[in-house]
Design an enzyme around this catalytic site. Sequence first.
Site, PDB file in Angstrom:
ATOM      1  N   ASP A   1      22.467 -18.708 -25.416  1.00  0.00           N
ATOM      2  CA  ASP A   1      22.242 -17.571 -24.524  1.00  0.00           C
ATOM      3  C   ASP A   1      23.117 -16.408 -24.966  1.00  0.00           C
ATOM      4  O   ASP A   1      24.329 -16.566 -25.131  1.00  0.00           O
ATOM      5  CB  ASP A   1      22.580 -17.989 -23.084  1.00  0.00           C
ATOM      6  CG  ASP A   1      22.334 -16.907 -22.054  1.00  0.00           C
ATOM      7  OD1 ASP A   1      21.801 -15.838 -22.403  1.00  0.00           O
ATOM      8  OD2 ASP A   1      22.688 -17.127 -20.874  1.00  0.00           O
TER       9      ASP A   1
ATOM     10  N   HIS B   1      19.096 -19.670 -21.743  1.00  0.00           N
ATOM     11  CA  HIS B   1      19.044 -18.701 -20.661  1.00  0.00           C
ATOM     12  C   HIS B   1      17.784 -18.895 -19.817  1.00  0.00           C
ATOM     13  O   HIS B   1      16.677 -19.045 -20.337  1.00  0.00           O
ATOM     14  CB  HIS B   1      19.070 -17.271 -21.203  1.00  0.00           C
ATOM     15  CG  HIS B   1      19.154 -16.246 -20.119  1.00  0.00           C
ATOM     16  ND1 HIS B   1      20.343 -15.898 -19.518  1.00  0.00           N
ATOM     17  CD2 HIS B   1      18.195 -15.522 -19.479  1.00  0.00           C
ATOM     18  CE1 HIS B   1      20.126 -15.001 -18.579  1.00  0.00           C
ATOM     19  NE2 HIS B   1      18.824 -14.761 -18.532  1.00  0.00           N
TER      20      HIS B   1
ATOM     21  N   SER C   1      21.218 -14.559 -13.782  1.00  0.00           N
ATOM     22  CA  SER C   1      20.924 -13.506 -14.748  1.00  0.00           C
ATOM     23  C   SER C   1      21.187 -12.124 -14.132  1.00  0.00           C
ATOM     24  O   SER C   1      22.307 -11.836 -13.722  1.00  0.00           O
ATOM     25  CB  SER C   1      19.488 -13.649 -15.252  1.00  0.00           C
ATOM     26  OG  SER C   1      19.262 -12.869 -16.383  1.00  0.00           O
TER      27      SER C   1
END
Length: 375
Positions: free
Chosen positions: A315, A345, A158
Amino acid sequence: MLLDATFRAVQQTCHLIHYLRLSHHLIVLNYLICTFDKLKSVSSEPINITDVVFDGVEVRVFEPPAKQDEPLKRSVVYIHGGGWALASARTSLYNNLCRIMAESLNAVVVSIEYRLVPEVCFPEQFHDALRATKHFLQPGVLAEYSVDPNRIAISGDSAGGNLAAAVCQQLSKDEHLIIRPKLQALIYPVLQAFDFNTPSYQQNMNMPVLPRYVMINYWIDYFNGNYDLAHSLLINNHTALDVHQALTFRGRLNWTSLLPSSFKKNYKPVVQTTGNAEIIQEIPALLDVRAVPLLAENETLQLQPKTYILTCENDVLRDDGVMYAKRLENAGVEVTLDHFDDCFHGCMIFTIWPTDFSAGIQTRNSYIKWLDENL
């Protein structure tokens, strides 16, 4: 659904505290995360875990026991996610991930504890990650940890994937650097703030754990910007056709040519004819490649090492990773795009009860397998 409802309730509580000026909502949210994290206990045996400082930056080092037939070990520099504002290398979720990586790969794992929003904003997180990585890449430091200088990867998930990609790009251009990473491995990375209407942003705009408005707010916090700009960013006013600062970068992020048809589906680009150039003037970092690595020029991409990118269908950031994979591939870099149709995610760190999801085990195993085969 329960995870999403809980997340929304916690966020609302944090924003109320922020509104009442009792504390910054991100400080409160991170406090709650760390408090909950203390309820979990994860064994660290037989990995030796130490907290040290690399060039002023705190890191946690995971060292497997020495093997007589392998004097030098592989190594992974890992940068945790959390919107540049949340989590820690010391939380059980990331501690567990790095411990398992160290065990499975028989590798020294260096997890970087960079400073967070709101204590610092861009570019300080980038600088922390870069300083710690460059310190570790010194021959003397690698020798101290018995690390093979030719078998080092840089990785992150991320926002940590964002920092890993940006650091890797910077290292590739450093003419004075003796040792460089052999690989980069990016887990559902956030790589651009140019277009918040890619197909995955449109498709997953309300998808937990990372709805589109939350990701936009993370960007605003990272850049120490004003929340009043959120709507303008959402409709791409900051990169409208009349915003000349964005013109140079438009061709580097044309998802109509970078994404496969299976991802584009029937979504249409959102390109405003007239926008707001003052946004870029107020937040120039929106076009700074240290913050948005997907906008790097081809000459920089050509210098990148062999790359692994993991993406999830559910995501908003799916297309960031897919587009970066395509741009790297077009630049001549060997890329493995590992896409999961049924994952979301952040799933890779959810492998500990009560958030032990099959998606976490599946993605983590695939990621570690690639590292094992290529590092």
